[in-house]
Design a protein around this motif. Structure first.
Motif, PDB file in Angstrom:
ATOM      1  N   ASP A 249       0.876  -1.169   0.000  1.00  0.00           N
ATOM      2  CA  ASP A 249       0.000   0.000   0.000  1.00  0.00           C
ATOM      3  C   ASP A 249       0.917   1.223   0.000  1.00  0.00           C
ATOM      4  OD1 ASP A 249      -1.434   2.197   0.900  1.00  0.00           O
ATOM      5  OD2 ASP A 249      -2.587   1.075   2.395  1.00  0.00           O
ATOM      6  N   PRO A 250       0.876   2.011  -1.086  1.00  0.00           N
ATOM      7  CA  PRO A 250       1.832   3.123  -1.193  1.00  0.00           C
ATOM      8  C   PRO A 250       1.722   4.126  -0.044  1.00  0.00           C
ATOM      9  CG  PRO A 250       0.172   3.214  -2.947  1.00  0.00           C
ATOM     10  CD  PRO A 250      -0.013   1.913  -2.251  1.00  0.00           C
ATOM     11  N   THR A 251       0.606   4.110   0.679  1.00  0.00           N
ATOM     12  CA  THR A 251       0.474   5.074   1.778  1.00  0.00           C
ATOM     13  C   THR A 251       1.012   4.528   3.092  1.00  0.00           C
ATOM     14  OG1 THR A 251      -1.720   4.369   2.543  1.00  0.00           O
ATOM     15  CG2 THR A 251      -1.643   5.936   0.699  1.00  0.00           C
ATOM     16  N   ARG A 252       1.467   3.273   3.100  1.00  0.00           N
ATOM     17  CA  ARG A 252       1.980   2.699   4.344  1.00  0.00           C
ATOM     18  C   ARG A 252       3.301   1.975   4.089  1.00  0.00           C
ATOM     19  NH1 ARG A 252      -1.750   2.419   8.596  1.00  0.00           N
ATOM     20  NH2 ARG A 252      -0.846   0.495   9.422  1.00  0.00           N
ATOM     21  N   VAL A 253       4.035   1.702   5.143  1.00  0.00           N
ATOM     22  CA  VAL A 253       5.341   1.049   5.042  1.00  0.00           C
ATOM     23  C   VAL A 253       5.149  -0.469   5.167  1.00  0.00           C
ATOM     24  CG1 VAL A 253       7.613   0.844   6.140  1.00  0.00           C
ATOM     25  CG2 VAL A 253       6.466   3.076   6.028  1.00  0.00           C
ATOM     26  N   LEU A 254       5.656  -1.194   4.174  1.00  0.00           N
ATOM     27  CA  LEU A 254       5.495  -2.652   4.184  1.00  0.00           C
ATOM     28  C   LEU A 254       6.474  -3.298   5.163  1.00  0.00           C
ATOM     29  CD1 LEU A 254       4.227  -5.232   2.857  1.00  0.00           C
ATOM     30  CD2 LEU A 254       6.169  -5.194   1.282  1.00  0.00           C
ATOM     31  N   ILE A 255       5.946  -4.107   6.082  1.00  0.00           N
ATOM     32  CA  ILE A 255       6.816  -4.887   6.985  1.00  0.00           C
ATOM     33  C   ILE A 255       7.034  -6.281   6.383  1.00  0.00           C
ATOM     34  CG2 ILE A 255       7.119  -5.797   9.330  1.00  0.00           C
ATOM     35  CD1 ILE A 255       5.112  -3.598  10.263  1.00  0.00           C
ATOM     36  N   GLY A 256       5.984  -6.861   5.845  1.00  0.00           N
ATOM     37  CA  GLY A 256       6.129  -8.155   5.200  1.00  0.00           C
ATOM     38  C   GLY A 256       4.802  -8.667   4.691  1.00  0.00           C
TER      39      GLY A 256
END
Ligand SMILES: Nc1ncnc2c1ncn2[C@@H]1O[C@H](COP(=O)(O)OP(=O)(O)OP(=O)(O)O)[C@@H](O)[C@H]1O
Ligand SMILES: O=C([O-])CC(=O)C(=O)O
Ligand SMILES: [Mn+2]
Length: 532
Positions: A249-256
């Motif tokens: 999701d480009p608005t959030r930081v991917l953890i995994g």
């Protein structure tokens, strides 16, 4: 082709594995890909990707997965879900597999399972196929050279697709075998080329080991708000429910995208890469994942491509509907560098409801969340397991029954405690069918699911008015910005309301029948949340 760094005291001979023709330690991505191409395992695709097909096995083989019945795990394994293998049969299997591999070349990859240094596992993966080494190097976490120099495997996986198991001799079911031996700390994989077995055997291992340390292992994706890991969301879901799609999701930081632990410190990815479904991948709906399909060394598995131009056909499912790509986390632009998150503020349970009965989003009380976690209602989508060709409604406890070596209550209790301690808000999200069941309705638009999730995660959705669902007892928002209100009440999306009611009644009955087996193990409040 260069050797990578290896602990000089921990070569294969030091583990009693001898007689191999040549051993390559910790080769890098470029060398692994070149070796795989030179060996005819696959070809180079556009942008320097690696294209491969896996023959007969294009999905996991859950029925061929065994746990070796050693005394130390006798009382803790959920044997009804994890078929046992005799110790003596495993020993023969191990010896026969090593004998089969004699004189051959292997790749060894020393990797970590777990981004949190306090809880990670040192996993050595020995593969007959160089591209399996490339795959698992993408998927797990890559140590620094200095860490490799002292690396000592906690567990060793040997994957040899050309080895064919013998059910009589090896105590398995077919020529395909995945055998986990917790005492010997060895996992053997034979008779399948499907790469997913590599990563899911590490997941199964961690699902066994971590609960003892008070860590909740989860079949979920995870992301957090920009610059704010305290605002973490996890998305539970069985295969194909949208963990990978929705966490990118480009608005959030991917953890995994698939496997995480929840410790007293917060969440951490078990992995260092992603394994995404590519069927019908639409550059507009999923631009980040689409882009990885032309990036160097992305492993593209079982996709049909033009032999001349190597152009991929995202809609041709003639090899399998479970076509996939594997890439390191940092191929997703906004991925976390640490792969660590906070305690989940929101817990999303994704379900792909092929009946078209469940609302696209519902808010759950903690007791309802426990009920749905233990139930694990969803559909198996085509292809991820052998033999599944259309969505098949199923109850897969913990949203990942094939990977759970312990009884479901062990995971349920841990999750329940953590939700209570940290006060997470829980949601059930249906990414499956709307407007009718599979066959008449259509798959939930990704755009709508994304809009609902965005509102749930930024806190705006809870401001809206909710209705209590008559069939399931959970609360359903009546409106959400950017989403057609009709969609929020599935009954309104069905042309035939009586048919909806009948289908809903049937599903309530299925939940209730399935849940009976958990009733002796659960608290009164979860019993009260039971439906039907
Ligand atoms: N509303 C929706 N939400 C999410 N995914 C959707 C939706 N509609 C269709 N899809 C499709 O469903 C698939 C979801 O697959 P995804 O790779 O995200 O599954 P996953 O949960 O990560 O599974 P696995 O554990 O097997 O990796 C994708 O092919 C995606 O395009
Ligand atoms: O393991 C695989 O093959 C893919 C996956 O993530 C799953 O099925 O949950
Ligand atoms: Mn998965």
């Amino acid at each position: 082709m260069d050797q990578g760094t290896v602990n000089p005291q921990m070569k294969l001979e030091d583990q009693g594995i001898t007689g191999l023709g040549y051993v390559y330690y910790n080769r890098n991505e470029a060398d692994l890909q070149a070796a795989a191409i030179a060996a005819g395992e696959g070809v180079e695709g556009q942008g320097g990707t690696f294209l491969v097909t896996t023959g007969k096995h294009t999905g996991r083989s859950p029925k061929d997965k065994f746990v070796v019945r050693t005394p130390s795990v006798e009382d803790t394994i959920w044997w009804e879900n994890n078929p046992p293998m005799d110790v003596a049969k495993f020993d023969v299997l191990y010896a026969d597999m090593l004998e089969h591999m004699k004189g051959g070349r292997v790749d060894v990859q020393d990797l970590f399972g777990g981004a949190d240094p306090a809880h990670r596992l040192d996993v050595r993966v020995i593969t007959e196929l160089s591209w399996h080494a490339l795959f698992i190097r993408h998927l797990l976490r890559r140590p620094e050279a200095s860490e490799l120099a002292t690396f000592a495997p906690d567990f060793t996986i040997i994957n040899c697709p050309t080895f064919k198991a013998d059910p009589e001799k090896h105590g398995c079911r077919s020529e395909t075998v995945i055998a986990l031996n917790f005492e010997k700390k060895v996992i053997l994989i034979g008779g399948t080329e499907y790469a997913g077995e590599n990563k899911k055997s590490v997941f199964t291992l961690l699902n066994y080991l971590l609960p003892e340390k008070g860590i909740m292992p989860m079949h979920c994706s995870a992301n957090h708000a920009p610059n704010n890991p305290v605002d973490t969301a996890v998305f539970f879901g069985l295969s194909g429910t949208g963990k990978t799609t929705l966490s990118a999701d480009p608005t959030r930081v991917l953890i995994g995208d698939d496997e995480h632990g929840w410790s007293d410190r917060g969440t951490f990815n078990f992995e260092g890469g992603c394994y995404a479904k590519t069927i019908g991948l639409d550059p507009e709906a999923e631009p980040e994942i689409y882009a990885t399909c032309s990036m160097p060394h992305t492993v593209i598995e079982n996709m049909v491509f033009d032999p001349e131009t190597k152009e991929l056909d995202f809609n041709d499912d003639s090899l399998t509907a479970n076509m996939r790509c594997a890439y390191p986390l940092n191929y997703i632009g906004n991925a976390s560098e640490t792969a660590l998150g906070g305690h989940p503020k929101n817990i999303i349970m994704l379900t792909c409801d092929a009946f078209g009965v469940l609302p696209p989003i519902s808010r759950l009380t903690p007791a309802q969340a426990m009920y749905h976690f233990l139930s694990g209602f969803t559909s198996k989508v085509a292809g991820t397991e052998r033999g599944v060709t259309e969505p098949e409604p199923t109850f897969s406890t913990c949203f990942g029954a094939p990977f759970m070596p312990r009884r479901p209550e062990a995971y349920g209790k841990l999750l329940q405690q953590k939700i209570a301690t940290h006060g997470a808000t829980c949601w059930l999200v249906n990414t499956g069918w709307t407007g009718g069941a599979y066959g008449t309705g259509s798959r939930m638009p990704i755009k709508a699911t994304r809009a609902l999730l965005a509102a749930a995660l930024d806190g705006s959705l809870v401001e809206n008015q909710f209705r209590k669902d008559a069939n399931f007892g959970f609360e359903v928002p009546m409106t959400c910005d950017g989403v057609d209100a009709t969609l929020l009440n599935p009954r309104d999306t069905w042309a035939d309301k009586d048919a909806y009611d009948a289908q809903a009644t049937k599903l309530v009955g299925m939940f209730s029948d399935n849940f009976e087996k958990y009733v002796p193990y659960i608290d009164a409040d979860v019993k009260a949340a039971a439906i039907g």
